[in-house]
Design an enzyme around this catalytic site. Structure first.
Site, short mmCIF file in Angstrom:
data_model
loop_
_atom_site.label_atom_id
_atom_site.label_comp_id
_atom_site.label_asym_id
_atom_site.label_seq_id
_atom_site.Cartn_x
_atom_site.Cartn_y
_atom_site.Cartn_z
N GLU A 95 -3.02 -7.80 3.59
CA GLU A 95 -2.56 -8.51 2.22
C GLU A 95 -2.50 -9.37 2.57
O GLU A 95 -3.61 -10.62 1.98
CB GLU A 95 -1.26 -7.05 1.82
CG GLU A 95 -2.11 -6.47 1.13
CD GLU A 95 -1.05 -5.12 1.35
OE1 GLU A 95 0.57 -5.81 1.52
OE2 GLU A 95 -1.20 -3.93 0.80
N GLU A 164 -5.19 0.16 10.68
CA GLU A 164 -5.56 0.02 9.14
C GLU A 164 -6.82 -0.16 8.43
O GLU A 164 -6.78 -1.02 8.30
CB GLU A 164 -4.55 -1.40 8.38
CG GLU A 164 -2.93 -0.56 9.09
CD GLU A 164 -2.08 -0.81 7.87
OE1 GLU A 164 -1.24 0.01 7.60
OE2 GLU A 164 -1.73 -2.13 7.51
N SER A 208 -2.29 5.10 3.17
CA SER A 208 -2.51 6.35 2.41
C SER A 208 -2.00 7.08 3.81
O SER A 208 -1.72 8.58 3.30
CB SER A 208 -3.47 6.82 1.69
OG SER A 208 -3.72 5.63 1.56
P1 PGA Z 1 0.50 2.87 2.54
O1 PGA Z 1 0.07 1.37 3.04
O2 PGA Z 1 0.83 3.75 3.58
O3 PGA Z 1 0.72 2.18 0.59
O4 PGA Z 1 -1.60 3.34 2.54
C1 PGA Z 1 -0.24 1.49 4.37
C2 PGA Z 1 0.17 -0.38 4.76
O5 PGA Z 1 -0.09 -1.38 4.35
O6 PGA Z 1 0.62 -1.00 6.02
#
Ligand code: PGA
Length: 247
Positions: A95, A164, A208
């Site tokens: 992000e 990730e 997730s």
């Molecule tokens: P999420 O986020 O478990 O909601 O998919 C993981 C993260 O962005 O660290």
């Protein structure tokens, strides 16, 4: 016995009243060899660290600036995170790479600052969906890793990698076990090639993760825990993930 690490990434969620939730997480997640790190929004860190007095739980920031101090309105330094009670910092989350245009070079400068401040750095790596469809996932992750490995003297023993896949974050789509296994093997071998053999780096999976899929994910070789977003906001969804960690 294997040590596992479970990191709660609260992202931009949580007010003072939610510290009770962190206490429920800390009370519910005790194991002699497993560690929890809660990463609340920076304004909560100091208060959370005063209230939480649990040996099994550490605190972390979600980002830091690469400088120690100065004219950087709205930013905070690694030293400030440490001063507020953090032992860890998440860097290079997808992000931040996407919404704040962070490059691997900038993330490395932040990592250097974090290590100087005595923090353990959790570097996030991962490919987008289109990069995976093009078969470029290891190339992308390899490039992201290269920016921070080898680790300088100041960071010895204080690096965690979180894989990730961007398409799995917050989407409810978890990577297949084989996809996780291949990437964790790749990261493990990358680390082995570039680090002294005595430094074994924990490699977390993120995207997730929840109580339903956790057992499967933790059974994959070279998975040393998870970075959890959505399911980390409440003890009732986070603690069962902790209890899915292998003994
Ligand atoms: P999420 O986020 O478990 O909601 O998919 C993981 C993260 O962005 O660290």
């Amino acid at each position: 016995m294997t040590h596992y690490l479970l990191v709660a990434n609260w992202k931009m969620n949580g007010l003072a009243g939610d510290i009770d939730e962190a206490i429920r997480i800390a009370d519910g997640c005790t194991h002699p060899n497993h560690q929890v790190v809660i990463c609340p929004p920076a304004p909560l860190l100091s208060r959370m660290s005063t209230i939480l007095d649990h040996e099994n739980v550490h605190l972390g920031g979600q980002d830091c600036h690469s400088s120690k101090s100065g004219a950087h309105t709205g930013d905070h330094s690694a030293q400030m995170l440490a001063d507020a009670g953090a032992n860890y910092v998440i860097l290079g989350h997808s992000e931040r790479r996407a919404f704040h245009h962070e490059t691997s070079e900038l993330i490395n400068l932040k990592a250097q600052a974090a290590w100087q401040a005595g923090l353990t750095v959790i570097i996030c790596v991962g490919e987008s969906e289109s990069e995976r469809l093009e078969g470029r996932e290891t190339e992308i992750v390899g490039d992201q890793l290269s920016a921070n490995i080898p680790v300088p003297e100041s960071g010895k023993g204080r690096l965690v990698v979180a894989y990730e896949p961007v398409w799995a974050i917050g989407t409810g789509r978890v990577a297949e076990k084989a996809e996780i296994a291949n990437m964790h093997q790749f990261i493990f071998q990358f680390c082995q090639r570039h680090l002294a053999s005595e430094d074994s780096i924990p490699i977390l999976y993120g995207g997730s993760v929840n109580a339903t899929n956790a057992v499967d994910i933790f059974s994959v070789p070279h998975v040393s825990g998870a970075l959890v977003g959505g399911a980390s906001l409440k003890a009732k969804t986070f603690n069962p993930i902790f209890h899915s960690l292998p003994n």
